[in-house]
Design an enzyme around this catalytic site. Structure first.
Site, mmCIF file in Angstrom:
data_model
loop_
_atom_site.group_PDB
_atom_site.id
_atom_site.type_symbol
_atom_site.label_atom_id
_atom_site.label_comp_id
_atom_site.label_asym_id
_atom_site.label_seq_id
_atom_site.Cartn_x
_atom_site.Cartn_y
_atom_site.Cartn_z
ATOM 1 N NE ARG A 1 -4.150 -2.078 -0.447
ATOM 2 C CZ ARG A 1 -5.196 -1.720 0.431
ATOM 3 N NH1 ARG A 1 -5.646 -0.838 1.264
ATOM 4 N NH2 ARG A 1 -6.587 -2.527 0.442
ATOM 5 C CE1 TYR B 1 -14.089 -7.212 0.170
ATOM 6 C CE2 TYR B 1 -12.347 -9.190 -0.322
ATOM 7 C CZ TYR B 1 -12.677 -7.483 0.138
ATOM 8 O OH TYR B 1 -11.553 -6.957 1.965
ATOM 9 N NE ARG C 1 -6.693 5.695 1.991
ATOM 10 C CZ ARG C 1 -6.955 4.172 2.123
ATOM 11 N NH1 ARG C 1 -8.702 4.620 2.968
ATOM 12 N NH2 ARG C 1 -6.922 3.156 2.323
ATOM 13 N NE ARG D 1 -9.538 7.729 -3.246
ATOM 14 C CZ ARG D 1 -10.411 8.622 -3.760
ATOM 15 N NH1 ARG D 1 -10.974 9.160 -4.121
ATOM 16 N NH2 ARG D 1 -11.623 7.829 -2.597
ATOM 17 C CG ASP E 1 -8.361 -2.881 -4.928
ATOM 18 O OD1 ASP E 1 -8.220 -2.086 -4.003
ATOM 19 O OD2 ASP E 1 -9.312 -4.275 -4.254
HETATM 20 O O1 CP3 Z 1 0.364 0.367 -3.459
HETATM 21 C C1 CP3 Z 1 -0.193 -0.690 -3.179
HETATM 22 O O2 CP3 Z 1 -0.045 -1.838 -2.598
HETATM 23 C C2 CP3 Z 1 -0.940 -0.932 -4.843
HETATM 24 C C3 CP3 Z 1 -2.114 -0.747 -4.458
HETATM 25 C C4 CP3 Z 1 -3.037 -1.740 -3.703
HETATM 26 C C5 CP3 Z 1 -4.781 -0.808 -3.502
HETATM 27 N N1 CP3 Z 1 -5.109 -2.528 -2.809
HETATM 28 C C6 CP3 Z 1 -5.017 0.254 -3.256
HETATM 29 C C7 CP3 Z 1 -5.843 1.027 -2.749
HETATM 30 C C8 CP3 Z 1 -3.001 -3.287 -3.341
HETATM 31 C C9 CP3 Z 1 -2.084 -4.120 -4.051
HETATM 32 C C10 CP3 Z 1 -4.445 -3.428 -3.028
HETATM 33 C C11 CP3 Z 1 -4.526 -4.364 -2.823
HETATM 34 C C12 CP3 Z 1 -6.233 -4.629 -2.210
HETATM 35 N N2 CP3 Z 1 -7.447 -4.157 -2.381
HETATM 36 C C13 CP3 Z 1 -5.965 -5.594 -1.075
HETATM 37 C C14 CP3 Z 1 -5.133 -7.236 -0.864
HETATM 38 C C15 CP3 Z 1 -4.091 -6.548 0.205
HETATM 39 C C16 CP3 Z 1 -4.378 -6.009 1.977
HETATM 40 O O3 CP3 Z 1 -4.544 -4.990 2.159
HETATM 41 O O4 CP3 Z 1 -4.831 -6.979 2.366
HETATM 42 C C17 CP3 Z 1 -7.332 -5.546 -0.364
HETATM 43 C C18 CP3 Z 1 -8.126 -7.083 0.522
HETATM 44 C C19 CP3 Z 1 -8.562 -4.958 -1.306
HETATM 45 C C20 CP3 Z 1 -9.991 -4.353 -1.570
HETATM 46 C C21 CP3 Z 1 -9.670 -2.977 -1.046
HETATM 47 N N3 CP3 Z 1 -9.052 -2.122 -1.571
HETATM 48 C C22 CP3 Z 1 -10.159 -2.722 0.575
HETATM 49 C C23 CP3 Z 1 -10.827 -3.420 1.023
HETATM 50 C C24 CP3 Z 1 -10.309 -1.226 0.467
HETATM 51 C C25 CP3 Z 1 -10.775 -0.364 1.219
HETATM 52 C C26 CP3 Z 1 -10.013 -0.014 2.274
HETATM 53 C C27 CP3 Z 1 -8.896 0.963 1.732
HETATM 54 O O5 CP3 Z 1 -7.855 0.656 2.586
HETATM 55 O O6 CP3 Z 1 -9.292 1.795 2.078
HETATM 56 C C28 CP3 Z 1 -9.246 -0.772 -1.165
HETATM 57 C C29 CP3 Z 1 -9.570 0.513 -1.066
HETATM 58 C C30 CP3 Z 1 -8.354 0.607 -1.484
HETATM 59 N N4 CP3 Z 1 -7.613 -0.177 -2.744
HETATM 60 C C31 CP3 Z 1 -7.586 2.122 -1.628
HETATM 61 C C32 CP3 Z 1 -5.755 2.298 -2.494
HETATM 62 C C33 CP3 Z 1 -5.056 3.500 -2.484
HETATM 63 C C34 CP3 Z 1 -7.872 3.359 -0.702
HETATM 64 C C35 CP3 Z 1 -9.440 3.969 -1.464
HETATM 65 C C36 CP3 Z 1 -9.234 5.266 -2.250
HETATM 66 O O7 CP3 Z 1 -7.463 5.957 -2.408
HETATM 67 O O8 CP3 Z 1 -10.099 6.193 -1.941
#
Ligand code: CP3
Length: 345
Positions: free
Chosen positions: A26, A154, A30, A39, A76
């Site tokens: 991640r 999911y 953010r 964003r 994602d």
């Molecule tokens: O920097 C990185 O790692 C690359 C980008 C990345 C994102 N999601 C961007 C993202 C990666 C590798 C993921 C993987 C992901 N997505 C996982 C597996 C990793 C983990 O955390 O266990 C999962 C379960 C998801 C599903 C997901 N996406 C959820 C549950 C959420 C909401 C929770 C949150 O963190 O906000 C997301 C949103 C998400 N994916 C964001 C980002 C940067 C935040 C959204 C935003 O910017 O508004």
């Protein structure tokens, strides 16, 4: 394109390294004000994911601003269920939401496999191509996908959950449906990862974020079985498996065709290494909450974590994704500490 820094690829393959490679799950997100600026100029998260030029821009930000040894493509894991026919919404402050779900054989029609990856996920492969062009070989680019079990969670539950009881219920009430859906997710995931390799991903990571909610036998039947199919199919580039909370299955994971196994921060590196041996690289595992501490304690606890590994088969990372409210300066201290650490064999 020749890579100027291939530390992470060498560490994944067990080759010699002059210092440990470091990146953060991640990292493109953010924590960086520069990410939030891009964003906030858009309609939402999905617009960023689906606009290759912008996805490439935020992918490169942590390389420029934090000095990590690898980029991970901004996307994602939920783009896979969407491509199969289940669209998702990213609800502000709540997370993902799927208007439709799959809980019966009738609903399997929302899990298509017979489509062209470039037609539906071409925005990801295009983002990979643009990122590599702009990175110009500075660091390797990591591609990724969710592991089948986590994607199944999911697609059936339709949203995040503490227990994923809807997903787990199906394993007992309709195991045939579970296997059919897992099989379809696996088929699409293999094709998707292959298309990421073709577009230029130098290594790949599978995220099994919900591995830890299953018991050992169930994880073997509904998790590891499908990861094995993916690991056996991906032979072109190094593969990392991050199975969060899969304490019970370390032996099974060690037998998979993966170069690297990710550890979360609750796992103990010493006993993990005893089971895994030197035939695999371990990635991890600083508690992400350590980065809330002072700079001095971040440095101290990072060094302590590094001491416990004592192997060149180590890619340094946190034990899960970096929390959004972490000060990027603390991340820089973490990275600087790793880069200054002298490897002891
Ligand atoms: O920097 C990185 O790692 C690359 C980008 C990345 C994102 N999601 C961007 C993202 C990666 C590798 C993921 C993987 C992901 N997505 C996982 C597996 C990793 C983990 O955390 O266990 C999962 C379960 C998801 C599903 C997901 N996406 C959820 C549950 C959420 C909401 C929770 C949150 O963190 O906000 C997301 C949103 C998400 N994916 C964001 C980002 C940067 C935040 C959204 C935003 O910017 O508004």
């Amino acid at each position: 394109m020749e890579l100027k820094n291939d530390l992470i690829l060498r560490a994944a393959k067990g080759e010699s390294i002059e210092r440990y490679p470091v990146w953060l799950m991640r990292q493109a997100g953010r924590i960086l004000p520069e990410y939030r600026a891009v964003r906030n100029s858009l309609s939402g998260f999905k617009e960023l994911v689906e606009t290759p030029e912008l996805a490439a821009e935020v992918t490169i930000q942590p390389v420029d601003l934090l000095g990590v040894d690898a980029a991970i493509i901004f996307s994602d894991i939920l783009v896979v269920p969407e491509a199969m026919g289940l669209t998702y919404e990213m609800v502000e402050k709540r997370g993902p939401w799927f208007p439709k779900t799959i809980r019966s054989k009738e609903e399997l029609k929302y899990a298509e496999t017979d489509f062209n990856i470039e037609d539906r996920l071409g925005y990801v492969t295009e983002a990979i191509r643009i990122t590599n062009k702009e990175l110009n070989g500075r660091v390797p680019l990591i591609g990724f996908a969710g592991a089948p079990w986590t994607i199944f969670c999911y697609m059936t539950e339709g949203q995040g959950s503490k227990t994923f009881s809807v997903a787990r219920k199906i394993l007992y009430t309709d195991p045939d449906l579970a296997h059919e859906l897992l099989d379809r997710i696996t088929t699409v995931t293999i094709a998707y990862l292959k298309s990421q390799i073709k577009a230029g991903a130098h290594m790949l990571q599978l995220f099994d974020s919900w591995a830890g909610i299953l018991g050992k036998d169930q994880y073997a039947e509904f998790g590891v079985k499908y990861i094995k199919k993916i690991a056996d199919a991906i032979t072109e580039v190094p593969l990392t498996l991050f199975s969060k909370g899969a304490f019970h299955s370390i032996v099974d994971l060690a037998n998979l065709n993966c170069n690297t196994i990710g550890m979360d921060w609750q796992m103990d590196p010493v006993s993990f290494r005893e089971v895994i041996g030197e035939s695999r690289t371990i990635q991890g595992n600083l508690d992400p909450a350590v980065l809330y501490g002072t700079h001095a304690s971040v440095e101290d606890l990072t060094n302590k974590m590094l001491h416990t590994f004592k192997s060149q088969r180590h890619i340094v990372n946190l034990g899960h994704g970096v929390y959004p409210d972490i000060d990027p300066e603390k991340v820089k201290t973490f990275i600087k500490t790793v880069k200054n650490y002298e490897i002891i064999y």
